[in-house]
Write a protein that holds these residues in place. Structure first.
Motif, PDB file in Angstrom:
ATOM      1  N   LYS A 125       0.997   5.324   6.444  1.00 32.84           N
ATOM      2  CA  LYS A 125       1.355   5.452   5.032  1.00 32.84           C
ATOM      3  C   LYS A 125       2.859   5.308   4.898  1.00 32.84           C
ATOM      4  O   LYS A 125       3.627   6.048   5.531  1.00 32.84           O
ATOM      5  N   HIS A 164       0.828  -1.207   0.000  1.00 34.81           N
ATOM      6  CA  HIS A 164       0.000   0.000   0.000  1.00 34.81           C
ATOM      7  C   HIS A 164       0.867   1.264   0.000  1.00 34.81           C
ATOM      8  O   HIS A 164       0.431   2.315   0.471  1.00 34.81           O
ATOM      9  N   ARG A 165       2.097   1.169  -0.481  1.00 32.41           N
ATOM     10  CA  ARG A 165       3.024   2.300  -0.432  1.00 32.41           C
ATOM     11  C   ARG A 165       2.425   3.546  -1.073  1.00 32.41           C
ATOM     12  O   ARG A 165       1.741   3.467  -2.090  1.00 32.41           O
ATOM     13  N   ASN A 166       2.695   4.666  -0.442  1.00 35.38           N
ATOM     14  CA  ASN A 166       2.183   5.976  -0.862  1.00 35.38           C
ATOM     15  C   ASN A 166       0.658   6.046  -0.804  1.00 35.38           C
ATOM     16  O   ASN A 166       0.045   6.933  -1.392  1.00 35.38           O
ATOM     17  N   GLN A 167       0.060   5.090  -0.097  1.00 36.86           N
ATOM     18  CA  GLN A 167      -1.378   5.093   0.179  1.00 36.86           C
ATOM     19  C   GLN A 167      -1.575   4.862   1.674  1.00 36.86           C
ATOM     20  O   GLN A 167      -0.671   4.403   2.363  1.00 36.86           O
ATOM     21  N   VAL A 168      -2.766   5.141   2.142  1.00 40.34           N
ATOM     22  CA  VAL A 168      -3.056   4.905   3.554  1.00 40.34           C
ATOM     23  C   VAL A 168      -3.449   3.449   3.764  1.00 40.34           C
ATOM     24  O   VAL A 168      -4.318   2.925   3.061  1.00 40.34           O
ATOM     25  N   LEU A 169      -2.779   2.806   4.713  1.00 39.42           N
ATOM     26  CA  LEU A 169      -3.132   1.446   5.123  1.00 39.42           C
ATOM     27  C   LEU A 169      -3.882   1.548   6.443  1.00 39.42           C
ATOM     28  O   LEU A 169      -3.345   2.041   7.437  1.00 39.42           O
TER      29      LEU A 169
END
Length: 226
Positions: free
Chosen positions: A223, A169-174
């Motif tokens: 993130k 989920h890199r550069n996204q919110v997990l």
């Protein structure tokens, strides 16, 4: 159906667990202490290990440490009456996949076992054979290693699983709740405290590349920036 290594020194409880699992189709090997459990583990590697923590000769934590040195991926569940957050964190640090407090229901144990077995099957089938790049770091997920030039860090099972999810989920919110449900089995306070410890540890491992950060997204999750 899966083969289970059950390591439990309380004879009555061990019999209940063994009978309940066998009624549901599992094959169960029972060890009455940690030393016997380690011998059985080495003789025939099971599909999953369910181990009590407080045992004679070799306690569950020592058993888990030895198992993780020899097998990085086998699912491991600790059963224990210990309830302090530090005990839970220690169990996960040693590579446990789940931690079930006594008393517990057999249905809950079986659901958690099946979730881990299913997750392991999916991970085995889909794990990338090529190393993953996180900034200047090279992350070998299946070997549970993180490398930067000549420095290599051996990750625990829980650290590797958490970093893999952050990477996916890199550069996204997990979402924090997603991580807790997938890796800890439940979204509650003690597990949340344990998750915070592991995120802090990953930040420390990744601190030598300023382009890589694990950010807190308040009220939502984390993130990975890379």
């Amino acid at each position: 159906m899966a083969t289970v290594l059950l390591v439990e020194d309380e004879a009555a409880l061990a019999l209940i667990i063994k009978d309940s699992l066998e009624m549901r189709g599992f094959t169960v090997q029972h060890a009455a202490d940690g030393a016997q459990g380690l011998r059985l583990f080495r003789q025939q590697t099971p599909d999953i290990v369910v181990a009590d923590v407080m045992m004679p000769q070799l306690d569950g934590f020592a058993l888990g440490r030895q198992i993780r040195q020899e097998n990085a991926t086998i699912p491991l569940i600790f059963l224990t009456a210990l309830s302090q957050p530090t005990d839970v964190v220690r169990g996960f640090e040693l590579g446990a996949n789940d931690y079930l407090r006594k008393p517990f229901s057999m249905d809950e144990l079986i659901v958690r076992m099946q979730a881990l077995l299913n997750r392991t099957a999916v991970s085995t089938a889909t794990a990338a054979s090529e190393p993953l790049h996180i900034g200047r770091y090279v992350f070998a997920y299946t070997q549970q290693r993180l490398r930067l030039t000549d420095t290599e860090i051996e990750l625990t099972n829980r650290e590797a699983e958490l970093l893999k999810r952050l990477y996916d989920h890199r550069n996204q919110v997990l979402a924090r709740s997603t991580v807790l449900l997938e890796l800890w089995g439940q979204d509650h306070f003690f597990n949340g405290r344990s998750l915070d410890v592991f995120v802090t540890r990953l930040r420390r491992y990744l601190r030598d590349d300023p382009q890589v950060q694990i950010l807190n997204v308040r009220g939502i999750g984390y993130k990975l920036i890379c």
